[in-house]
Design a protein around this motif. Structure first.
Motif, PDB file in Angstrom:
ATOM      1  N   PHE A 157       1.223   0.342 -12.369  1.00 56.14           N
ATOM      2  CA  PHE A 157       1.821  -0.877 -11.818  1.00 56.14           C
ATOM      3  C   PHE A 157       2.563  -0.573 -10.532  1.00 56.14           C
ATOM      4  N   PHE A 158       3.245   0.562 -10.516  1.00 60.62           N
ATOM      5  CA  PHE A 158       3.986   0.943  -9.319  1.00 60.62           C
ATOM      6  C   PHE A 158       3.039   1.013  -8.129  1.00 60.62           C
ATOM      7  N   VAL A 159       1.981   1.775  -8.263  1.00 62.82           N
ATOM      8  CA  VAL A 159       1.042   1.948  -7.145  1.00 62.82           C
ATOM      9  C   VAL A 159       0.399   0.616  -6.770  1.00 62.82           C
ATOM     10  N   PHE A 160      -0.013  -0.137  -7.784  1.00 66.72           N
ATOM     11  CA  PHE A 160      -0.757  -1.359  -7.533  1.00 66.72           C
ATOM     12  C   PHE A 160       0.096  -2.430  -6.853  1.00 66.72           C
ATOM     13  N   PHE A 161       1.360  -2.553  -7.278  1.00 67.35           N
ATOM     14  CA  PHE A 161       2.191  -3.623  -6.738  1.00 67.35           C
ATOM     15  C   PHE A 161       3.027  -3.212  -5.541  1.00 67.35           C
ATOM     16  N   VAL A 162       3.355  -1.918  -5.467  1.00 72.54           N
ATOM     17  CA  VAL A 162       4.266  -1.502  -4.409  1.00 72.54           C
ATOM     18  C   VAL A 162       3.550  -1.352  -3.079  1.00 72.54           C
ATOM     19  N   ALA A 163       2.316  -0.849  -3.118  1.00 71.96           N
ATOM     20  CA  ALA A 163       1.598  -0.647  -1.864  1.00 71.96           C
ATOM     21  C   ALA A 163       1.537  -1.923  -1.019  1.00 71.96           C
ATOM     22  N   PRO A 164       1.140  -3.064  -1.590  1.00 74.71           N
ATOM     23  CA  PRO A 164       1.080  -4.285  -0.782  1.00 74.71           C
ATOM     24  C   PRO A 164       2.440  -4.682  -0.198  1.00 74.71           C
ATOM     25  N   GLN A 165       3.512  -4.306  -0.928  1.00 69.70           N
ATOM     26  CA  GLN A 165       4.853  -4.620  -0.452  1.00 69.70           C
ATOM     27  C   GLN A 165       5.085  -3.963   0.910  1.00 69.70           C
ATOM     28  N   PHE A 166       4.408  -2.853   1.130  1.00 72.04           N
ATOM     29  CA  PHE A 166       4.544  -2.134   2.407  1.00 72.04           C
ATOM     30  C   PHE A 166       3.346  -2.363   3.302  1.00 72.04           C
ATOM     31  N   GLY A 167       2.611  -3.413   3.019  1.00 70.63           N
ATOM     32  CA  GLY A 167       1.528  -3.788   3.906  1.00 70.63           C
ATOM     33  C   GLY A 167       0.240  -3.022   3.701  1.00 70.63           C
ATOM     34  N   ILE A 168       0.152  -2.218   2.610  1.00 72.34           N
ATOM     35  CA  ILE A 168      -1.101  -1.509   2.348  1.00 72.34           C
ATOM     36  C   ILE A 168      -1.883  -2.297   1.313  1.00 72.34           C
ATOM     37  N   LYS A 169      -3.125  -2.593   1.633  1.00 67.73           N
ATOM     38  CA  LYS A 169      -3.930  -3.330   0.670  1.00 67.73           C
ATOM     39  C   LYS A 169      -4.743  -2.329  -0.146  1.00 67.73           C
ATOM     40  N   LEU A 170      -4.456  -2.243  -1.435  1.00 65.12           N
ATOM     41  CA  LEU A 170      -5.239  -1.380  -2.301  1.00 65.12           C
ATOM     42  C   LEU A 170      -5.943  -2.252  -3.326  1.00 65.12           C
ATOM     43  N   SER A 180      -6.237   1.752  -6.526  1.00 68.95           N
ATOM     44  CA  SER A 180      -4.957   2.072  -7.160  1.00 68.95           C
ATOM     45  C   SER A 180      -5.191   2.887  -8.424  1.00 68.95           C
ATOM     46  N   ALA A 181      -6.150   2.438  -9.199  1.00 71.77           N
ATOM     47  CA  ALA A 181      -6.408   3.088 -10.477  1.00 71.77           C
ATOM     48  C   ALA A 181      -6.811   4.544 -10.268  1.00 71.77           C
ATOM     49  N   MET A 182      -7.726   4.768  -9.326  1.00 76.77           N
ATOM     50  CA  MET A 182      -8.219   6.129  -9.117  1.00 76.77           C
ATOM     51  C   MET A 182      -7.114   7.036  -8.578  1.00 76.77           C
ATOM     52  N   LEU A 183      -6.315   6.470  -7.673  1.00 75.09           N
ATOM     53  CA  LEU A 183      -5.192   7.247  -7.133  1.00 75.09           C
ATOM     54  C   LEU A 183      -4.227   7.651  -8.238  1.00 75.09           C
ATOM     55  N   THR A 184      -3.873   6.665  -9.072  1.00 77.30           N
ATOM     56  CA  THR A 184      -2.872   6.930 -10.114  1.00 77.30           C
ATOM     57  C   THR A 184      -3.388   7.956 -11.121  1.00 77.30           C
TER      58      THR A 184
END
Ligand SMILES: Nc1ncnc2c1ncn2[C@@H]1O[C@H](COP(=O)(O)OP(=O)(O)O)[C@@H](O)[C@H]1O
Ligand SMILES: [Mg+2]
Lengths: 223, 238, 268
Positions: free
Chosen positions: A72-85, A90-94
């Motif tokens: 959830f952190f990766v999926f929701f936080v990235a867009p907060q900083f303007g990164i579209k994942l 997100s899943a693969m990164l996490t």
């Protein structure tokens, strides 16, 4: 509630397709984790104690917090900083990061499993460090690491249902969707369990074989 | 360019101390109560898992073919399917068969059954690694099979199984986050809730991660180490 | 069911009798129709090359292993078998538990319980198996620990004791069950040379003061000669030669015995 075979066969194609996605997610996640693990392991063996310390703490942090929250952190936080994942990215990164920390421990254990005397012998023969790793240490460390590496492949596979929570269309996600569409949960959820069982049981058996073979190759007898 | 466009909002967020402090003051109580529930789920399921581990670990070593087979089926089944699948099955499918459990109970049951299966394998390994001579010495003193197991073998396995059990317990704490998905109001659930209303994702999930980390690293792990020392002292190894 | 052997031995029979005892592991016959009688209060030493079946004799008598043929009698009654109709059938666990109490064993590797102190090691079975109260069991255990010279270490865990000390506790632990026959399997083989003496001294006093029946497997030829009433030389699962220590050590008849004694005595 009765089990309905006609419904089972009706949803079977979608379930199988989702199984493909599950396997794909596990496979890609595993490949990333293998590489991340290597980086995290090397990061703890640099000549700089401060770097080693920081990497060690990061590994500890990731290892002792839930994969689900990280997801959830990766999926929701990235867009907060303007990164579209996408959900998949997100899943693969996490997964790669989370299991990379475990694999770094596997690698570390394997390297430490090679007797010190082997290093000393190489020093005595005046081998270079690179040569020592390539020809002496890694060939001995690899069999030690193999069972652990296999274990985490199965581990990743069993954690893929979590990806449903951010919308990756794997097995669990598909079962949820089918349940919502048809109001039947018995068959989809039971089928997911069954599919997991028929994939992970042979996998676990293969792993045990592998472990035994490795132990035998190393001259250890199992009691 | 891409880097700058990511970095600037990131730094703005980080630099904005007041906003995090404001967030913290407002949501800390809610997250703390979520963390309490997480601890409850963890404690209950750890107890259940411990009992199951012991029973099925010993059954796995039974001379009786049927008992051993039953334990093997149980262990392979719960290790072979995924925890989330088991959780959903217990929560969504069992009621269709007439057994309705509260979300909390479902969560504890799924976690206990799942981790009990892993723990049983640890117990089995522990018992098997007690040297043969210990069994033989107990038999030479004419102890019954039950006395041998209870008085001689099981106490000795504690020091052997505690370190792997400690690892498993940390995994259990992490796995409790899954109960949020069946509406248990634990730390993860609260975090999701706050996220849905505020969209302060970095703050809320970041804080949740840190709380989980503190629970594992500064509460659970020291407690487990203390247990290990206690067990080691009991067998005169400390 | 086995009708070749009697259901019990007549009065005045030996304390232990091996009657045609055969033990094999797969194709390997370790004891081959062994016949051996041991009288009350007798001290019998068993010597022989490695792998000749010495340990196995003690292990089948302790019922740690089941035998494939023959019967072992202890105190006139069968041990490995129980009466059934006109003959004997293989003993059940509950029958074994009744009969096994007459036998005690000390192991090469001590096998003390590591999670218990010396005293706890000695009171565990008397309390659990014989049903003694804690006070009775402790009184008995303290007497024995004193006899083996370990009373000052009674509250130590085995890991804190030297090999010789552990072995002395193990002897006390076995004696606490008041067995009629004591089995000693190379009890000094795992010990450092300087502590062998302290354990041998304990065995000496058991023999001279307590008149216990003992069967001892040993590589200490000097000790066997000094202490035994009879010495048995084992070769390939059979008794190749037996007799008084003087006879066997000074005037061996069997070629194998001569070779063995030569090899062992030369090495010393
Ligand atoms: N559990 C076992 N399985 C197979 N063979 C065994 C076992 N125990 C002992 N043996 C074999 O039986 C023979 C006699 O063993 P043992 O009585 O220990 O000899 P000793 O004590 O005289 O050295 C040896 O050849 C040994 O390898
Ligand atoms: Mg031997």
């Amino acid at each position: 509630m009765e089990w309905r075979w006609d419904f089972t066969f009706e949803i079977l194609p979608r379930m199988l397709w989702a199984t493909g996605n599950t396997l794909l997610a596990a496979g890609i996640g595993y490949l990333i984790a293998l590489v991340v693990g290597l980086i995290l392991m090397l990061g703890q063996r640099t000549p700089y104690r401060i770097v080693n310390f920081i990497v060690r703490e990061v590994v500890e942090f990731i290892r002792s917090t839930p994969l689900l929250v990280q997801l959830f952190f990766v999926f929701f936080v990235a867009p907060q900083f303007g990164i579209k994942l996408t959900a998949w990215t997100s899943a693969m990164l996490t997964i790669g990061l989370h299991f990379g920390t475990y694999l770094s421990e596997v690698y570390r254990g394997a390297l430490e499993g090679v007797p010190k005397a082997q290093w000393e012998a190489c020093r005595a023969l005046n081998f270079s460090t690179a040569y020592t790793y390539r020809r002496v240490v890694l060939p001995q460390a690899f069999p030690i690491a193999l069972p652990g590496m296999g274990n985490y492949l199965v581990g990743i596979f069993k954690d893929t249902p979590l990806l449903a929570t951010i919308g990756v269309a794997e097995l669990m996600h598909t079962a949820n969707a089918l349940g919502a569409e048809t109001y039947r949960y018995l068959e989809p959820y039971t089928m997911v369990g069954f599919i997991f069982l028929i994939i992970s049981l042979p996998a676990a058996m293969g792993l045990r074989r592998l472990e035994a073979a490795v132990a035998k190759a190393q001259g250890k007898v199992k009691h | 360019m891409a880097l700058r466009s990511c970095l600037i909002p990131f730094l703005q967020q980080l630099g904005d101390d007041v906003s995090y402090w404001g967030f913290f003051v407002e949501y800390a109580p809610k997250m703390a109560s979520g963390a309490m529930t997480t601890a409850m789920v963890m404690g209950c399921s750890a107890l259940l898992a411990a009992v199951i581990s012991l029973i099925f670990g010993l059954m796995r070593l039974s001379q009786n073919w049927g008992v051993q087979a039953a334990a093997t089926v149980y262990i392979e089944f719960f290790r072979g399917t995924s925890l989330l699948v088991q959780l959903y099955w217990i929560y969504y499918v069992l009621p269709l068969m007439g057994l309705t459990l509260s979300p909390f109970m479902s969560g504890v049951l799924a976690l206990g059954l799942n981790f009990g299966a892993y723990g049983a394998e640890i117990v089995r390994g522990g018992v098997q690694s007690v040297p043969r001579g210990q069994w033989e010495a107990a038999l030479a003193l004419n102890m019954s099979p039950a006395q041998r197991m209870r008085r001689i073998i099981v106490p000795q396995t504690f020091t052997l199984i505690l370190p792997p059990m400690a690892n498993l317990t940390v995994e259990l704490l992490k796995a409790t986050a899954l109960v949020a998905l069946i509406t248990v109001v634990d730390l993860m659930f609260v975090a999701k809730q706050i996220n849905a209303t505020t969209w302060l994702s970095a703050q809320v999930f970041g804080t949740a991660l840190i709380i989980y980390y503190i629970m594992a690293r500064f509460a659970l792990i020291p407690f487990l180490r203390w247990l290990e020392v206690l067990a080691a002292r009991k067998v005169g190894k400390a | 069911m086995d009708t070749r052997h009697p259901q019990s031995l007549p009065d005045g029979s030996p304390l232990v009798r091996f009657a045609d005892v055969t033990k094999s592991y797969g194709d390997l016959t370790v004891l081959d129709k062994l016949n051996l009688d041991i009288a009350q209060n007798e001290m019998v030493s068993i010597i022989g090359p490695s792998g000749s079946g010495k340990t196995t004799v003690l292990r089948v008598l302790m019922t740690l292993e089941t035998i494939n043929d023959g019967v072992i009698y202890v105190d006139g009654e069968p041990l490995t078998h129980m009466p059934s109709g006109a003959g004997l059938e293989v003993a059940s666990e509950s029958y074994l538990r009744q009969r096994r109490s007459k036998i005690g064993m000390v192991f090469q590797q001590f096998n003390l319980f590591p999670h218990m102190t010396a005293l706890q090691n000695c009171i565990e079975a008397p309390m659990q198996v014989l049903g003694l109260s804690r006070d009775e069991a402790e009184e008995r255990a303290l007497d024995l620990l004193q006899m083996v010279g370990m009373d000052s270490k009674k509250d130590q865990h085995p890991t804190r004791l030297s090999g010789g000390q552990q072995q002395r506790v193990a002897i006390a632990r076995a004696l606490a069950m008041r067995p009629q026959v004591m089995l000693l399997d190379e009890v000094t083989s795992a010990l450092d040379p300087e502590v062998i003496g302290e354990v041998l001294n304990v065995i000496r006093s058991l023999n001279s003061e307590h008149n216990l029946t003992m069967i001892m497997v040993t590589h200490q030829m000097g000790f066997a000669r000094e202490i035994s009433d009879r010495v048995c030389f084992f070769y390939e699962g059979k008794i190749a030669e037996q007799g008084s220590p003087e006879k066997l050590f000074e005037d061996p008849q069997n070629e194998r015995t001569k070779q063995f004694l030569h090899a062992v005595l030369d090495a010393n």
